[in-house]
Enzyme design. Sequence first.
Site, PDB file in Angstrom:
ATOM      1  N   GLN A  10     -17.474  69.582   0.009  1.00 42.90           N
ATOM      2  CA  GLN A  10     -18.923  69.362   0.100  1.00 42.90           C
ATOM      3  C   GLN A  10     -19.176  68.012   0.767  1.00 42.90           C
ATOM      4  O   GLN A  10     -18.374  67.083   0.613  1.00 42.90           O
ATOM      5  CB  GLN A  10     -19.547  69.356  -1.303  1.00 42.90           C
ATOM      6  CG  GLN A  10     -21.058  69.153  -1.333  1.00 42.90           C
ATOM      7  CD  GLN A  10     -21.538  68.607  -2.661  1.00 42.90           C
ATOM      8  OE1 GLN A  10     -21.941  67.458  -2.772  1.00 42.90           O
ATOM      9  NE2 GLN A  10     -21.508  69.432  -3.688  1.00 42.90           N
ATOM     10  N   HIS A  58     -22.178  64.857   2.144  1.00 47.00           N
ATOM     11  CA  HIS A  58     -23.502  64.235   2.165  1.00 47.00           C
ATOM     12  C   HIS A  58     -24.012  64.217   3.606  1.00 47.00           C
ATOM     13  O   HIS A  58     -23.242  63.954   4.533  1.00 47.00           O
ATOM     14  CB  HIS A  58     -23.438  62.782   1.690  1.00 47.00           C
ATOM     15  CG  HIS A  58     -23.172  62.628   0.228  1.00 47.00           C
ATOM     16  ND1 HIS A  58     -22.637  61.478  -0.310  1.00 47.00           N
ATOM     17  CD2 HIS A  58     -23.369  63.468  -0.813  1.00 47.00           C
ATOM     18  CE1 HIS A  58     -22.521  61.608  -1.623  1.00 47.00           C
ATOM     19  NE2 HIS A  58     -22.956  62.808  -1.948  1.00 47.00           N
ATOM     20  N   GLU A  91     -25.304  68.225   0.965  1.00 45.47           N
ATOM     21  CA  GLU A  91     -26.313  67.599   0.103  1.00 45.47           C
ATOM     22  C   GLU A  91     -26.986  66.447   0.833  1.00 45.47           C
ATOM     23  O   GLU A  91     -26.315  65.627   1.454  1.00 45.47           O
ATOM     24  CB  GLU A  91     -25.636  67.075  -1.166  1.00 45.47           C
ATOM     25  CG  GLU A  91     -26.524  66.283  -2.101  1.00 45.47           C
ATOM     26  CD  GLU A  91     -25.752  65.669  -3.254  1.00 45.47           C
ATOM     27  OE1 GLU A  91     -26.404  65.243  -4.225  1.00 45.47           O
ATOM     28  OE2 GLU A  91     -24.505  65.595  -3.180  1.00 45.47           O
ATOM     29  N   GLU A 126     -27.434  69.886  -8.146  1.00 48.00           N
ATOM     30  CA  GLU A 126     -26.342  69.392  -8.997  1.00 48.00           C
ATOM     31  C   GLU A 126     -26.647  68.035  -9.618  1.00 48.00           C
ATOM     32  O   GLU A 126     -25.868  67.552 -10.434  1.00 48.00           O
ATOM     33  CB  GLU A 126     -25.031  69.295  -8.199  1.00 48.00           C
ATOM     34  CG  GLU A 126     -25.005  68.200  -7.165  1.00 48.00           C
ATOM     35  CD  GLU A 126     -23.687  68.073  -6.425  1.00 48.00           C
ATOM     36  OE1 GLU A 126     -22.736  68.800  -6.747  1.00 48.00           O
ATOM     37  OE2 GLU A 126     -23.616  67.250  -5.494  1.00 48.00           O
ATOM     38  N   GLN A 183     -20.390  68.677 -11.708  1.00 49.49           N
ATOM     39  CA  GLN A 183     -19.979  67.642 -10.770  1.00 49.49           C
ATOM     40  C   GLN A 183     -19.522  66.476 -11.629  1.00 49.49           C
ATOM     41  O   GLN A 183     -20.335  65.849 -12.308  1.00 49.49           O
ATOM     42  CB  GLN A 183     -21.137  67.205  -9.863  1.00 49.49           C
ATOM     43  CG  GLN A 183     -20.728  66.045  -8.954  1.00 49.49           C
ATOM     44  CD  GLN A 183     -21.873  65.454  -8.160  1.00 49.49           C
ATOM     45  OE1 GLN A 183     -21.692  65.050  -7.009  1.00 49.49           O
ATOM     46  NE2 GLN A 183     -23.051  65.377  -8.734  1.00 49.49           N
ATOM     47  N   ASP A 189     -16.544  60.808  -4.018  1.00 46.28           N
ATOM     48  CA  ASP A 189     -17.667  60.521  -3.131  1.00 46.28           C
ATOM     49  C   ASP A 189     -17.962  59.029  -3.047  1.00 46.28           C
ATOM     50  O   ASP A 189     -17.684  58.406  -2.038  1.00 46.28           O
ATOM     51  CB  ASP A 189     -18.906  61.341  -3.516  1.00 46.28           C
ATOM     52  CG  ASP A 189     -19.234  61.308  -4.990  1.00 46.28           C
ATOM     53  OD1 ASP A 189     -18.590  60.548  -5.732  1.00 46.28           O
ATOM     54  OD2 ASP A 189     -20.135  62.044  -5.418  1.00 46.28           O
ATOM     55  N   SER A 220     -17.350  65.884  -3.731  1.00 43.12           N
ATOM     56  CA  SER A 220     -18.730  66.334  -3.922  1.00 43.12           C
ATOM     57  C   SER A 220     -19.625  65.322  -3.239  1.00 43.12           C
ATOM     58  O   SER A 220     -20.572  64.802  -3.818  1.00 43.12           O
ATOM     59  CB  SER A 220     -19.063  66.491  -5.409  1.00 43.12           C
ATOM     60  OG  SER A 220     -18.702  65.350  -6.153  1.00 43.12           O
TER      61      SER A 220
END
Length: 553
Positions: A141, A143, A170, A221, A296, A335, A362
């Site tokens: 995943q 950003h 995201e 999330e 998460q 992250d 994430s």
Amino acid sequence: MKSKRFEALAQRPVNKDGFVKEWAEVGLIAMDSPNDPIPSIKINGGKVTELDGKARKDFDMLDIFIADYAINLDNAEKVMAMDSLELARKLVDINVSRKEILKLTLSMTPAKIVEVVGKMNVLEMMMAATKMRARKIPSNQCHVTNLKDNMIQIAADAAEAAIRGFDEQETTVGIVRYAPFNALGILIGSQVGRPGVLTQCAVEEATELVLGMRGFTAYAETVSVYGTEPVFMDGDDTPWSKSFLASCYASRGLKMRFTSGTGSEVQMGYAEGKSMLYLEARCQFVTKGAGVQGTQNGSVSCVGVPAGVPGGIRAILAENLIGMMLDLECASSNDQTFTHSDLRRVARTLMQFVPGTDYICSGYSSTPNYDNMFAGSNWDAEDYDDWNIIQRDLKVDGGLKPVSEQDVVKVRNKAAKAIQALFRELELPEITDNEVEAATYAHGSKDMPDRNVVEDLKAAEELISKGITGVDIVKALYKAGFEDVAESVFKMLKQRVAGDYLHTSAILDKDFKVISAVNYANDYAGPQTGYQMSKERWAEISNIQNAVSPEDF
């Protein structure tokens, strides 16, 4: 005289990091606090009357919620009587299936599950994670943000991230009122890059839910839960209010997971002298009790706290494993940046990278870190080649793939033109050809022209007040000549009705086929079982453009 060796070492990046010795009284201890409770359970008349050494009359709201909703009581007394070392060995044993392990772990208390993982070193936890990950196929995943909240750049970065392999994306905002535009940018851009990518806009929870219900986003999330009652109360929340919010998302066909992580309670000043891992285990049990499909975790935005104490990075891996032991989808953080040392940030990630998790990161920043609005990421756009080569070196699927400059420029240009056309059809502020050109070739927001922020914010508010929904977006894209993108957005909206991607660990492929822990359950049982990289996938990973070929000579 001073040692020149020590003078040189003092200048190394790692020595710019902050470290602290264990201080159990305030919770600055990763695992095994002397104040952690001893595992126990008593059940009378189908109700838990004692949980981890505490009688029901002394339960706080987390104890009540966990006791009533989060533990399988049918097997609990038997499992609690088992030796924790024996249970830890079962987690590592390739001859004990994930299905068999879950019958045990879902009947444990928070203190018991912490005691079990405490018997394992990081290599053993990695071996257990290989087996306990819910979905067979690992993923990643990212950003997609920027300092200017520039939706054209967001669209272009999202499109590039999609062809690079990210299955979820995201965004968030610097200015809250920009949220509708940022959500549109990541939605349109991702679907240009690869149909079926799931997107979210992380903002205040009520706004986030509205965006989801409008069809601007597909999942959420950033619904946080905590391991002590005072931290919950500080946020005007309870496990029940969070459960209600989770049901709101699910009832509207929106995938979601809770967020938690070691260190949050210390950061808030309410750790109650307990270890970070024990408090995080309580968060995971609340997540399970709420009926949420995933978590998460992995310290996330609090990573600097466990990273500063002995064994803190081990505790982060342990909390990821606990999520898997509770049969939750695990987006395993990796992250937020936490160190000045490149060596240390890679070492922190390898423990999730090698065994694979549902989402290894994430929040891998798809932009340079100066544009990351989630306080900077452990990995960013300038690390793409490093990540791809590490995959190639180890023959590990980390979810990404090499891409050509030509393909990136092409897809970024299409995404920028798509959102330009959408804004035109919806009578939103103009996106100029100059902005499209800049987004096509930009590395970050320093390469983008400024927009009229006041005009944009007014239009974003009007977009919501007019009741614009995903259906309007589909119509506008189709009318503007972007039929393929319109179809992808429409298929994403249809997923809300079907609800199949609400299953544990669900992602969508380019044909909108659901891949989840239901139809692609992890069945690892030793060498040559579980997820095995296909020849096609290995060729994709191994054929980097700067590798010399025999045909070159």
